[in-house]
Design a protein around this motif. Structure first.
Motif, PDB file in Angstrom:
ATOM      1  N   UNK A   1       2.640   4.848  -1.815  1.00  0.00           N
ATOM      2  CA  UNK A   1       0.628   6.038  -1.149  1.00  0.00           C
ATOM      3  C   UNK A   1       1.297   6.440  -0.131  1.00  0.00           C
ATOM      4  N   UNK A   2       1.939   6.221   0.749  1.00  0.00           N
ATOM      5  CA  UNK A   2       1.716   6.973   2.454  1.00  0.00           C
ATOM      6  C   UNK A   2       3.038   8.418   1.841  1.00  0.00           C
ATOM      7  N   UNK A   3       3.640   8.546   0.227  1.00  0.00           N
ATOM      8  CA  UNK A   3       4.830   8.964  -0.585  1.00  0.00           C
ATOM      9  C   UNK A   3       3.784  10.713  -1.133  1.00  0.00           C
ATOM     10  N   UNK A   4       2.501   9.682  -1.737  1.00  0.00           N
ATOM     11  CA  UNK A   4       2.073  10.393  -3.210  1.00  0.00           C
ATOM     12  C   UNK A   4       1.823  11.311  -2.718  1.00  0.00           C
TER      13      UNK A   4
ATOM     14  N   UNK B   1       2.615  -7.422   7.249  1.00  0.00           N
ATOM     15  CA  UNK B   1       2.077  -6.538   6.037  1.00  0.00           C
ATOM     16  C   UNK B   1       2.665  -7.370   5.026  1.00  0.00           C
ATOM     17  N   UNK B   2       3.943  -7.696   5.243  1.00  0.00           N
ATOM     18  CA  UNK B   2       4.927  -8.649   3.833  1.00  0.00           C
ATOM     19  C   UNK B   2       5.243  -7.707   3.201  1.00  0.00           C
ATOM     20  N   UNK B   3       5.705  -6.862   3.252  1.00  0.00           N
ATOM     21  CA  UNK B   3       6.112  -5.200   3.017  1.00  0.00           C
ATOM     22  C   UNK B   3       7.538  -5.953   2.687  1.00  0.00           C
ATOM     23  N   UNK B   4       8.045  -4.877   1.501  1.00  0.00           N
ATOM     24  CA  UNK B   4       8.993  -5.348   0.582  1.00  0.00           C
ATOM     25  C   UNK B   4      10.000  -3.425   0.355  1.00  0.00           C
ATOM     26  N   UNK B   5       8.842  -3.078   0.584  1.00  0.00           N
ATOM     27  CA  UNK B   5       9.157  -1.897  -0.402  1.00  0.00           C
ATOM     28  C   UNK B   5       8.119  -0.365   0.889  1.00  0.00           C
ATOM     29  N   UNK B   6       8.943   0.479   1.216  1.00  0.00           N
ATOM     30  CA  UNK B   6       7.930   1.196   2.232  1.00  0.00           C
ATOM     31  C   UNK B   6       6.407   2.386   1.190  1.00  0.00           C
TER      32      UNK B   6
ATOM     33  N   UNK C   1      -3.913  -8.967  -1.286  1.00  0.00           N
ATOM     34  CA  UNK C   1      -3.030  -7.981  -0.079  1.00  0.00           C
ATOM     35  C   UNK C   1      -2.732  -6.432  -0.666  1.00  0.00           C
ATOM     36  N   UNK C   2      -2.393  -6.280  -2.082  1.00  0.00           N
ATOM     37  CA  UNK C   2      -2.291  -5.253  -2.095  1.00  0.00           C
ATOM     38  C   UNK C   2      -3.219  -3.582  -2.451  1.00  0.00           C
ATOM     39  N   UNK C   3      -4.028  -4.763  -2.627  1.00  0.00           N
ATOM     40  CA  UNK C   3      -5.824  -3.940  -2.845  1.00  0.00           C
ATOM     41  C   UNK C   3      -5.903  -3.843  -1.261  1.00  0.00           C
ATOM     42  N   UNK C   4      -5.336  -4.667  -0.496  1.00  0.00           N
ATOM     43  CA  UNK C   4      -6.524  -4.141   1.126  1.00  0.00           C
ATOM     44  C   UNK C   4      -5.121  -2.704   1.400  1.00  0.00           C
ATOM     45  N   UNK C   5      -3.607  -3.052   1.309  1.00  0.00           N
ATOM     46  CA  UNK C   5      -3.382  -2.324   1.922  1.00  0.00           C
ATOM     47  C   UNK C   5      -3.207  -1.148   1.080  1.00  0.00           C
ATOM     48  N   UNK C   6      -4.050  -0.255  -0.199  1.00  0.00           N
ATOM     49  CA  UNK C   6      -4.430   0.030  -1.141  1.00  0.00           C
ATOM     50  C   UNK C   6      -5.707   1.247  -0.413  1.00  0.00           C
ATOM     51  N   UNK C   7      -6.505   0.192   0.337  1.00  0.00           N
ATOM     52  CA  UNK C   7      -8.090   1.093   0.780  1.00  0.00           C
ATOM     53  C   UNK C   7      -7.509   0.901   2.498  1.00  0.00           C
ATOM     54  N   UNK C   8      -6.525   0.334   3.036  1.00  0.00           N
ATOM     55  CA  UNK C   8      -6.072   0.956   4.332  1.00  0.00           C
ATOM     56  C   UNK C   8      -5.294   2.193   4.570  1.00  0.00           C
TER      57      UNK C   8
END
Length: 366
Positions: free
Chosen positions: A33-36, A25-30, A1-8
């Motif tokens: 990668x969106x903030x880098x 996406x079952x995200x617990x934290x923002x 799931x983390x790799x899929x999110x990273x790729x998206x």
């Protein structure tokens, strides 16, 4: 799931996407990668509903400065950072179904905001700064713990739809009658005891839903010719077999609909009086009950006969036709006999009698 999110997110950066969908996406934290680095300067719409987020980053506006729409429906967000006010271009913010107890005053700095949805949270009050949202068109604060609405809300002159169902509201600020762009007002299931007498004076306000306010004893006369109450039938799925009352109009006996018994009940919904009348007429002119003497169709004006031929829809519970949602469009308040009626204690029920020369008005005393 983390790799899929990273790729998206990586693809969104590479291809400079304006829309990013991170729902379910079952995200617990923002996502960091969106903030880098510089973030996503080109992103305009971010969808993150149905996750498990508990907070938003303080640098959200810095990294996503061009956000127009932010959807955070159904998370566990308890606090909105003050920096939310820096999203200068934000037009739509959805924080429904979260765990919010307080809305920070900085919300008033979102001067481009047009749609704000805060339904199903734990809000006990709204900041007066909401009144600074001069472009706001939609405000949904239903299913909270509000006991009042901010008086400065009347400064939101672009407001068209205000929904505050299922709160603890005890009064409706008279200042809100100055919202001349307001088209729909919904304050069902509250603790309202009265409404301002000039509510509904604006021709723009056509839909008013104040069902299940058990302390509400009357309605302003300006609302008589608008869509009032629920748009469904108000009947439960199972209706008890009881002997119906009848109303004698000259030589004609009209069976009163079962919904009439629900008026004044804390549990049952109330059907608009005009809706009941339209359904009764529709039933009579399209297959009257056996043994009931009806009036010739010529006694009804053509405009009303045309309405009876084409119901807007049918109730999903009882399959009865529904009419009144089109009524205000065809019969504006100023063009009806009710335009000059300002009595506070009676509701007039107008019915055609047997004689074409007679039009009787039955006053149902409250």
């Amino acid at each position: 799931m983390a790799s899929e999110l990273h790729e998206t997110i990586f693809m969104a950066k590479q291809e400079r996407h304006k829309n990013l969908f991170l729902n379910y996406r079952n995200l617990n934290n923002f996502p960091v990668e969106l903030l880098k680095d510089e973030g996503l300067q080109f992103l305009e719409r971010l969808y993150m509903k149905r996750n498990s987020l508990t907070s938003l980053p303080d640098n959200l506006a810095q990294k996503l400065p061009n956000l127009i729409e932010l959807y955070l429906h159904s998370n566990n967000i308890a606090i909105i950072p003050e920096a939310i006010g820096n999203l200068a271009k934000l037009q739509s913010l959805d924080l429904s179904d979260n765990a919010l107890q307080v809305i920070c005053p900085e919300i008033g700095r979102l001067r481009s905001l047009r749609h704000l949805r805060l339904a199903n949270n734990q809000l006990k009050f709204l900041p007066q700064e909401i009144g600074e949202l001069r472009e706001l068109e939609t405000l949904d604060v239903s299913m909270n713990l509000l006991s009042s609405l901010p008086e400065r809300l009347h400064h939101c002159l672009s407001l068209q739809c205000l929904t505050a169902d299922r709160n603890n509201l005890r009064c409706f600020p008279r200042q809100l009658c100055q919202l001349h762009s307001l088209n729909e007002l919904s304050m069902a299931a509250n603790c309202l005891a009265s409404l301002p007498l000039d509510l509904g004076r604006s021709r723009e306000l056509q839909f008013v839903f104040v069902d299940n306010n058990i302390y509400l004893k009357g309605l302003p006369s300006y609302l008589y010719n608008k869509v009032i109450g629920c748009s469904g039938c108000g009947l439960s799925a199972q209706v008890s077999d009881v002997k119906l009352l009848t109303l004698a109009l000259g030589e004609m006996a009209v069976t009163l609909p079962a919904e009439v018994k629900a008026i004044g009940s804390e549990l049952d919904q109330v059907v608009p009086l005009e809706e009941l009348a339209m359904r009764a007429l529709h039933s009579m002119y399209n297959g009257p009950p056996k043994g009931v003497k009806i009036l010739p169709p010529i006694l009804l004006p053509k405009s009303l006969l045309d309405l009876l031929q084409c119901p807007l829809g049918h109730c999903h519970r009882c399959s009865q036709p529904m009419f009144t949602i089109v009524y205000p469009k065809l019969f504006p308040l100023r063009e009806t006999a009710l335009a000059g009626v300002h009595r506070r204690t009676t509701v007039s029920f107008v019915a055609y009698c047997c004689s074409s020369q007679c039009l009787r008005t039955f006053d149902l005393q409250g």
